[in-house]
Design a protein around this motif. Structure first.
Motif, short mmCIF file in Angstrom:
data_model
loop_
_atom_site.label_atom_id
_atom_site.label_comp_id
_atom_site.label_asym_id
_atom_site.label_seq_id
_atom_site.Cartn_x
_atom_site.Cartn_y
_atom_site.Cartn_z
N UNK A 108 -2.54 4.20 -7.04
CA UNK A 108 -2.78 5.00 -5.83
C UNK A 108 -2.90 6.47 -6.20
N UNK A 109 -3.76 7.16 -5.42
CA UNK A 109 -4.05 8.56 -5.69
C UNK A 109 -4.01 9.38 -4.40
N UNK A 169 0.83 -1.19 0.00
CA UNK A 169 0.00 0.00 0.00
C UNK A 169 0.87 1.25 0.00
N UNK A 170 0.42 2.25 -0.71
CA UNK A 170 1.08 3.55 -0.76
C UNK A 170 0.04 4.61 -0.44
N UNK A 171 0.38 5.51 0.46
CA UNK A 171 -0.48 6.64 0.77
C UNK A 171 0.15 7.91 0.20
N UNK A 172 -0.67 8.71 -0.45
CA UNK A 172 -0.20 9.94 -1.07
C UNK A 172 -0.97 11.13 -0.51
N UNK A 173 -0.25 12.19 -0.17
CA UNK A 173 -0.88 13.41 0.33
C UNK A 173 -0.39 14.59 -0.52
N UNK A 174 -1.35 15.21 -1.20
CA UNK A 174 -1.04 16.37 -2.05
C UNK A 174 -1.14 17.65 -1.23
N UNK A 175 -0.30 18.62 -1.57
CA UNK A 175 -0.38 19.92 -0.92
C UNK A 175 0.23 20.99 -1.83
N UNK A 176 0.02 22.26 -1.44
CA UNK A 176 0.65 23.35 -2.16
C UNK A 176 -0.26 24.15 -3.07
#
Length: 124
Positions: A113-114, A1-8
């Motif tokens: 993953x998204x 599993x991969x967790x992705x957190x977008x920011x900016x």
């Protein structure tokens, strides 16, 4: 599993710049190709940029070529999208995504993953 957190994301005037970040956790993301996509209201999700696992190869949509730059820091599990000379038509929710296998890097269906997305609004 991969967790992705977008920011900016944020609000910026036309001609301005923003840098988006994607923080990954879980499995080592150095094995994954990483992409950025965007989705404007009422439109389908579209490809923006892709970087291969090593960072040696990058690809861009024609609409952003020369203005956006994708990069990655595998030691920190981070992926970036530097956006310059922003235009109102760049307004959208931006998503980072990870894929393990090769294929059509511009198709959202190829990604496993998204991130949750980050809003970018460019005013004229």
């Amino acid at each position: 599993q991969v967790q992705l957190v977008d920011s900016g994301g944020g609000l910026v005037q036309a001609g301005g710049s923003l840098r988006l970040s994607c923080a990954a956790s879980g499995r080592t993301v150095s094995s994954y190709g990483m992409g950025w996509f965007r989705q404007a209201p009422g439109k389908e999700r579209e490809f923006v940029a892709y970087i291969n696992p090593s960072g040696a190869r990058t690809y861009y949509a024609d609409s952003v070529k020369g203005r956006f730059t994708i990069s990655r820091d595998n030691a920190k599990n981070l992926v970036y999208l530097q956006m310059n000379t922003l235009k109102p038509e760049d307004t959208a929710v931006y998503y980072c995504a990870a894929r393990y296998y090769s294929g059509n890097y511009s198709s959202p269906d190829e990604y496993d993953y998204w991130g949750q997305g980050t809003q970018v609004t460019v005013s004229s």
